[in-house]
Design an enzyme around this catalytic site. Structure first.
Site, PDB file in Angstrom:
ATOM      1  N   LYS A   1     115.965  85.686  17.128  1.00  0.00           N
ATOM      2  CA  LYS A   1     114.656  85.769  16.467  1.00  0.00           C
ATOM      3  C   LYS A   1     113.667  86.587  17.293  1.00  0.00           C
ATOM      4  CE  LYS A   1     111.991  82.117  16.814  1.00  0.00           C
ATOM      5  NZ  LYS A   1     110.771  82.516  17.587  1.00  0.00           N
TER       6      LYS A   1
ATOM      7  N   LYS B   1     103.272  87.025  24.854  1.00  0.00           N
ATOM      8  CA  LYS B   1     104.504  86.225  24.778  1.00  0.00           C
ATOM      9  C   LYS B   1     105.710  87.112  24.475  1.00  0.00           C
ATOM     10  CE  LYS B   1     107.237  82.650  24.667  1.00  0.00           C
ATOM     11  NZ  LYS B   1     107.091  81.513  23.751  1.00  0.00           N
TER      12      LYS B   1
ATOM     13  N   THR C   1     106.296  81.242  18.537  1.00  0.00           N
ATOM     14  CA  THR C   1     106.394  82.658  18.876  1.00  0.00           C
ATOM     15  C   THR C   1     106.427  83.466  17.583  1.00  0.00           C
ATOM     16  OG1 THR C   1     107.612  82.139  20.885  1.00  0.00           O
ATOM     17  CG2 THR C   1     107.781  84.391  20.065  1.00  0.00           C
TER      18      THR C   1
END
Length: 311
Positions: free
Chosen positions: A252, A184, A108
């Site tokens: 994150k 995503k 990601t």
């Protein structure tokens, strides 16, 4: 006894490399083996590599070694920095990938970073497929992941046999790297907010002195349910916070969402609030624990006892 599928005589199209043999990468690599691929695997953990070899794979010492002769190289690492390192760092796989082979990036990351890495690799001859995934370790093991992919027609064509082995659902989201990454991040915004909301709701129920198992049963049959509530709150009920997906993943990923939103001058107040809850959870020493640990922070703030807590 598992068959050895590490046949060095296999055609490049049926040779794959998996860089990162954690819970996701290991399952993806095993899915490729079951589909008849010759698979080389590399990981910083010697135990993970040994487990992969016992499953029929070939051990590689570096990304460059793993990628040599492979038609498809799949990077299943944590973030953009690790992806860049396995591509272009010391003993990186870009040095040994052949023109026409494809690098499948499953970490990601922000869309602009995916575009930058793709441009750099494709200038050297290989293709780059931006392909973050969803589904968890169990679906990785079953070869039933969902992939959110974007890239050139040639990149898709080169990767298609490997993608078929690893996925149940493949979304082809555009012809430019970065579009898969953007999709995503929409998913991660929702996932993070839903986990934080589910944790808040369960702690709120505990404050009302409700039977938490009955709360779970009622909510999962009601309109307020979410996939994250249904999937994560059993961890709270069991008092088991061993990581299936850790708090640090969402510090994150929601951080990336906020960076993207700030660059676009777009407000994301719910994502921002959820990020603060994950940051509080990490600051309380639970960064490596399951992301449902957000409920424990609520419990600590309100001096509540959740299942499994020691009095």
């Amino acid at each position: 006894m598992t068959a050895d599928n590490s046949n060095s005589d296999a055609s490049p199209a049926m040779k794959a490399a998996v860089i990162g043999l954690g819970s996701m990468g290991f399952g993806m690599a095993r899915s490729l083996l079951r589909a008849g691929f010759s698979v080389a695997g590399v990981d910083v953990s010697a135990d993970a590599v040994a487990r992969f070899v016992a499953s029929g794979g070939r051990a590689a010492t570096t990304p460059a070694d793993a990628a040599e002769g492979a038609g498809t190289v799949i990077a299943v690492v944590v973030n953009a920095a690790q992806t860049e390192a396995v591509l272009f760092g010391e003993n990186g796989c870009a040095a040994t990938m052949q023109p026409g082979s494809v690098f499948v990036s499953s970490a990601t990351m922000a869309p602009d970073v995916a575009r930058r890495l793709a441009a750099r690799l494709e200038a050297m001859g290989p293709h780059y497929l931006d392909a973050p995934m969803s589904g968890g370790a169990a679906r990785a093991e079953e070869g039933k992941l969902t992939m959110l992919a974007s890239g050139s027609a040639a990149a898709f064509e080169a990767a298609r046999p490997a993608l078929a082995a690893m996925t149940a659902t493949l979304y082809e989201l555009g012809d430019e790297p970065g579009q898969g990454a953007a999709f995503k991040m929409v998913n991660q915004l929702l996932a993070g907010v839903h986990i934080a909301a589910a944790s808040e709701a369960m702690a709120f129920a505990a404050r009302q002195n409700l039977d938490l198992q009955k709360v779970y049963d009622v909510i999962t049959a009601s309109a307020g349910n979410s996939w994250m509530f249904e999937n994560r709150m059993p961890h709270v009920l069991a008092g088991d916070y061993s990581p299936k997906s850790s708090v640090s993943i969402f510090t994150k990923d929601l951080g990336i969402v906020l960076d993207m939103a700030r660059s676009a001058n777009f407000p994301v107040p719910l994502a921002s609030s959820a990020l603060q809850m994950f940051l509080m959870t990490a600051a309380a020493g639970m960064a490596g624990d399951d992301d449902s640990s957000v409920a424990r922070v609520y419990a600590q703030l309100a001096r509540l006892k959740l299942p499994g807590d020691v009095v």
